[in-house]
Write a protein that holds these residues in place. Structure first.
Motif, mmCIF file in Angstrom:
data_model
loop_
_atom_site.group_PDB
_atom_site.id
_atom_site.type_symbol
_atom_site.label_atom_id
_atom_site.label_comp_id
_atom_site.label_asym_id
_atom_site.label_seq_id
_atom_site.Cartn_x
_atom_site.Cartn_y
_atom_site.Cartn_z
ATOM 1 N N ASP A 1 1.723 -0.138 -9.231
ATOM 2 C CA ASP A 1 1.374 -1.536 -9.454
ATOM 3 C C ASP A 1 2.498 -2.466 -9.025
ATOM 4 O OD1 ASP A 1 -1.073 -0.816 -10.394
ATOM 5 O OD2 ASP A 1 -0.742 -1.406 -12.473
ATOM 6 N N LEU A 2 3.747 -2.052 -9.241
ATOM 7 C CA LEU A 2 4.874 -2.887 -8.832
ATOM 8 C C LEU A 2 4.986 -2.923 -7.307
ATOM 9 C CD1 LEU A 2 7.328 -4.596 -9.444
ATOM 10 C CD2 LEU A 2 8.673 -2.494 -9.713
ATOM 11 N N LEU A 3 4.803 -1.786 -6.656
ATOM 12 C CA LEU A 3 4.835 -1.768 -5.196
ATOM 13 C C LEU A 3 3.751 -2.680 -4.623
ATOM 14 C CD1 LEU A 3 5.407 2.028 -4.429
ATOM 15 C CD2 LEU A 3 7.123 0.211 -4.588
ATOM 16 N N ILE A 4 2.567 -2.627 -5.209
ATOM 17 C CA ILE A 4 1.470 -3.473 -4.743
ATOM 18 C C ILE A 4 1.821 -4.944 -4.923
ATOM 19 C CG2 ILE A 4 -0.913 -4.185 -5.217
ATOM 20 C CD1 ILE A 4 -1.534 -1.245 -5.855
ATOM 21 N N ALA A 5 2.331 -5.303 -6.104
ATOM 22 C CA ALA A 5 2.657 -6.694 -6.383
ATOM 23 C C ALA A 5 3.720 -7.223 -5.420
ATOM 24 C CB ALA A 5 3.119 -6.845 -7.830
ATOM 25 N N ALA B 1 -2.426 -14.614 -0.737
ATOM 26 C CA ALA B 1 -2.360 -13.173 -0.985
ATOM 27 C C ALA B 1 -3.727 -12.635 -1.380
ATOM 28 C CB ALA B 1 -1.341 -12.887 -2.084
ATOM 29 N N HIS B 2 -4.220 -11.677 -0.601
ATOM 30 C CA HIS B 2 -5.480 -11.007 -0.902
ATOM 31 C C HIS B 2 -5.244 -9.515 -0.722
ATOM 32 C CE1 HIS B 2 -7.864 -14.683 -1.147
ATOM 33 N NE2 HIS B 2 -7.122 -15.118 -0.146
ATOM 34 N N PRO B 3 -5.249 -8.750 -1.810
ATOM 35 C CA PRO B 3 -4.824 -7.339 -1.747
ATOM 36 C C PRO B 3 -5.811 -6.383 -1.120
ATOM 37 C CG PRO B 3 -4.828 -8.191 -4.017
ATOM 38 C CD PRO B 3 -5.500 -9.193 -3.163
ATOM 39 N N ASP B 4 -6.879 -6.879 -0.480
ATOM 40 C CA ASP B 4 -7.848 -5.948 0.098
ATOM 41 C C ASP B 4 -7.290 -5.222 1.315
ATOM 42 O OD1 ASP B 4 -7.876 -8.472 1.288
ATOM 43 O OD2 ASP B 4 -9.965 -8.359 1.874
ATOM 44 N N ASN B 5 -6.175 -5.656 1.875
ATOM 45 C CA ASN B 5 -5.448 -4.865 2.873
ATOM 46 C C ASN B 5 -4.275 -4.119 2.243
ATOM 47 O OD1 ASN B 5 -6.264 -7.353 5.152
ATOM 48 N ND2 ASN B 5 -6.605 -5.212 5.668
ATOM 49 N N ILE B 6 -3.523 -4.789 1.377
ATOM 50 C CA ILE B 6 -2.356 -4.162 0.743
ATOM 51 C C ILE B 6 -2.766 -2.929 -0.053
ATOM 52 C CG2 ILE B 6 -0.694 -4.444 -1.131
ATOM 53 C CD1 ILE B 6 0.324 -5.688 1.375
ATOM 54 N N ALA B 7 -3.834 -3.040 -0.833
ATOM 55 C CA ALA B 7 -4.213 -1.933 -1.716
ATOM 56 C C ALA B 7 -4.544 -0.658 -0.943
ATOM 57 C CB ALA B 7 -5.371 -2.345 -2.625
ATOM 58 N N PRO B 8 -5.416 -0.696 0.076
ATOM 59 C CA PRO B 8 -5.640 0.550 0.813
ATOM 60 C C PRO B 8 -4.430 0.982 1.634
ATOM 61 C CG PRO B 8 -6.889 -1.252 1.808
ATOM 62 C CD PRO B 8 -6.348 -1.752 0.503
ATOM 63 N N ALA B 9 -3.604 0.028 2.093
ATOM 64 C CA ALA B 9 -2.402 0.409 2.843
ATOM 65 C C ALA B 9 -1.460 1.229 1.987
ATOM 66 C CB ALA B 9 -1.688 -0.834 3.370
ATOM 67 N N LEU B 10 -1.390 0.932 0.695
ATOM 68 C CA LEU B 10 -0.507 1.677 -0.207
ATOM 69 C C LEU B 10 -1.210 2.870 -0.858
ATOM 70 C CD1 LEU B 10 1.458 -1.241 -1.885
ATOM 71 C CD2 LEU B 10 2.484 0.699 -0.693
ATOM 72 N N CYS B 11 -2.467 2.697 -1.226
ATOM 73 C CA CYS B 11 -3.174 3.743 -1.973
ATOM 74 C C CYS B 11 -3.890 4.736 -1.070
ATOM 75 C CB CYS B 11 -4.213 3.120 -2.911
ATOM 76 S SG CYS B 11 -3.560 1.980 -4.123
ATOM 77 N N GLY B 12 -4.243 4.319 0.149
ATOM 78 C CA GLY B 12 -5.103 5.133 0.981
ATOM 79 C C GLY B 12 -6.532 5.075 0.477
ATOM 80 N N ARG C 1 -10.489 -5.244 -8.163
ATOM 81 C CA ARG C 1 -11.192 -6.018 -9.193
ATOM 82 C C ARG C 1 -10.441 -7.284 -9.555
ATOM 83 N NH1 ARG C 1 -11.957 -7.652 -14.074
ATOM 84 N NH2 ARG C 1 -9.820 -7.122 -14.648
ATOM 85 N N HIS C 2 -9.095 -7.196 -9.541
ATOM 86 C CA HIS C 2 -8.269 -8.353 -9.893
ATOM 87 C C HIS C 2 -6.938 -8.211 -9.183
ATOM 88 C CE1 HIS C 2 -6.026 -11.234 -12.423
ATOM 89 N NE2 HIS C 2 -7.212 -11.772 -12.642
ATOM 90 N N PRO C 3 -6.426 -9.293 -8.571
ATOM 91 C CA PRO C 3 -5.191 -9.156 -7.799
ATOM 92 C C PRO C 3 -3.909 -9.226 -8.612
ATOM 93 C CG PRO C 3 -6.104 -11.352 -7.500
ATOM 94 C CD PRO C 3 -7.087 -10.599 -8.353
ATOM 95 N N ASP C 4 -3.899 -9.958 -9.739
ATOM 96 C CA ASP C 4 -2.641 -10.188 -10.449
ATOM 97 C C ASP C 4 -2.894 -10.289 -11.945
ATOM 98 O OD1 ASP C 4 -0.012 -10.742 -11.018
ATOM 99 O OD2 ASP C 4 -0.135 -12.869 -10.495
ATOM 100 N N PRO C 5 -2.537 -9.224 -12.705
ATOM 101 C CA PRO C 5 -1.911 -7.985 -12.228
ATOM 102 C C PRO C 5 -2.923 -7.139 -11.457
ATOM 103 C CG PRO C 5 -2.431 -7.796 -14.548
ATOM 104 C CD PRO C 5 -2.720 -9.216 -14.180
ATOM 105 N N PRO C 6 -2.426 -6.302 -10.534
ATOM 106 C CA PRO C 6 -3.348 -5.536 -9.691
ATOM 107 C C PRO C 6 -4.242 -4.604 -10.508
ATOM 108 C CG PRO C 6 -1.110 -5.466 -8.819
ATOM 109 C CD PRO C 6 -1.021 -6.058 -10.193
ATOM 110 N N ASP C 7 -5.539 -4.700 -10.293
ATOM 111 C CA ASP C 7 -6.510 -3.780 -10.889
ATOM 112 C C ASP C 7 -7.285 -3.177 -9.727
ATOM 113 O OD1 ASP C 7 -8.358 -2.379 -12.345
ATOM 114 O OD2 ASP C 7 -9.127 -4.098 -13.468
#
Length: 327
Positions: free
Chosen positions: A133-137, A150-161, A167-173
């Motif tokens: 979660d910290l890496l994502i943030a 900031a829209h985590p729909d690229n960040i999240a799969p880039a980090l998680c695969g 569901r929610h960007p901050d805090p990341p869900d």
């Protein structure tokens, strides 16, 4: 003192995935960006110890034709790295070098890939084992610089695969979705560039209720189709009633390229992120190759130039360390 060097890779990502505007994304196996991190200078930066915070510098960028900023406060990778250092209370200086494997302004998550690779490389260099979660943030903080928001729909799969829903960007869900066996992606990047800010400006601030209802229904159907490996339902759900109709003018021949993909056997086809890249989901490698050929031909006809075409499974792993050594 021995200097340690860590290199991390982060993959290209497809966001929105038709009906999932700003909430869905998945990772490709390749291409991607690499970021290398080392202490600068090796060990504790005494001069920086009394300063306001950690110092991050950029020593080199390749693959960008000199277009990306070298200033640390203007580059997504360095901003993300600095956010992580600050969150960890780390005061040693870090030097980054960036190897861009993703085309700029392509709709393949280039800013996200650089930010994700940076935080993974720095985390490994520090041996910090920071929570995901910290890496994502921190990566979101970096990517927000490039995209102006900031829209985590690229960040999240880039980090998680894998295939994810934000569901929610901050805090990341971040919700990891199942990937049916045999699900393949085709991505074609035309010889075009579309700045995210420009594409987002076309969306406006209101959506007709009928369009919103149809989009919600498709999003629910796609998630259910992934869970049940129902390829027919996945196919019916791959429809964007929100963003694509408003951005279609940015990609010449969009409707014809999409039709070529479907005629060749794609489950569905849409813009990757804000474009100009297009993605298609397919059942099986043979179908994906046929679709890739058809989309590439259609892009050459309607856009011209030499497109870059990728055929990939949905990558189960996101950003990761690819090299760590002492020099």
């Amino acid at each position: 003192m021995t200097d340690r060097v860590v290199t991390a890779f982060a993959p290209a990502t497809v966001s929105n995935v038709a009906c999932g505007f700003d909430v869905l994304g998945f990772a490709l196996e390749a291409p991607g960006d690499e970021v290398t991190a080392r202490f600068d200078p090796p060990g504790m930066n005494v001069a920086n110890a009394a300063s306001a915070g950690p110092v991050v510098s950029i020593t080199a960028i390749t693959g960008d034709a000199g277009r990306l900023p070298r200033e640390a406060d203007r580059n997504t990778a360095s901003v993300a790295a600095r956010a992580l250092l600050a969150a960890l209370g780390e005061r040693r200086g870090i030097a980054l070098s960036i190897a861009k494997g993703l085309p700029l302004a392509s709709g393949l998550g280039g800013s996200a890939a650089s930010a994700a690779a940076a935080v993974v490389a720095v985390d490994a260099l520090l041996d910090a084992h920071a929570p995901l979660d910290l890496l994502i943030a921190c990566a979101i903080e970096g990517e927000g610089l490039g995209a102006r928001t900031a829209h985590p729909d690229n960040i999240a799969p880039a980090l998680c695969g894998g295939f994810v829903l934000v569901r929610h960007p901050d805090p990341p869900d971040i919700i990891r979705l199942p990937v049916p066996a045999g699900l393949m992606a085709v991505v074609v990047h035309p010889d075009l560039e579309i700045e995210t800010a420009r594409a987002r400006a076309l969306l406006g601030t209101t959506v007709p209720l009928s369009d919103a209802i149809r989009q919600w229904a498709n999003l629910g159907a796609l998630v259910d189709g992934l869970h049940r490996a129902d390829f027919a339902l996945i196919s019916r759900a791959l429809e964007d009633t929100i963003a694509e109709p408003r951005r279609a003018s940015l990609v010449p021949g969009l409707a014809a390229i999409k039709q070529a993909a479907v005629d060749a056997g794609a489950l569905g086809c849409s813009l990757s992120g804000s474009g100009p890249s297009l993605f298609a989901l397919c059942r099986g490698t043979d179908a994906a190759r046929r679709v890739a050929d058809a989309m590439t031909r259609a892009v050459k006809v309607h856009i011209s130039g030499e497109p870059q075409t990728y055929v990939s499974a949905i990558a189960p792993q996101g950003a990761r360390v690819v090299s760590s050594c002492a020099t």
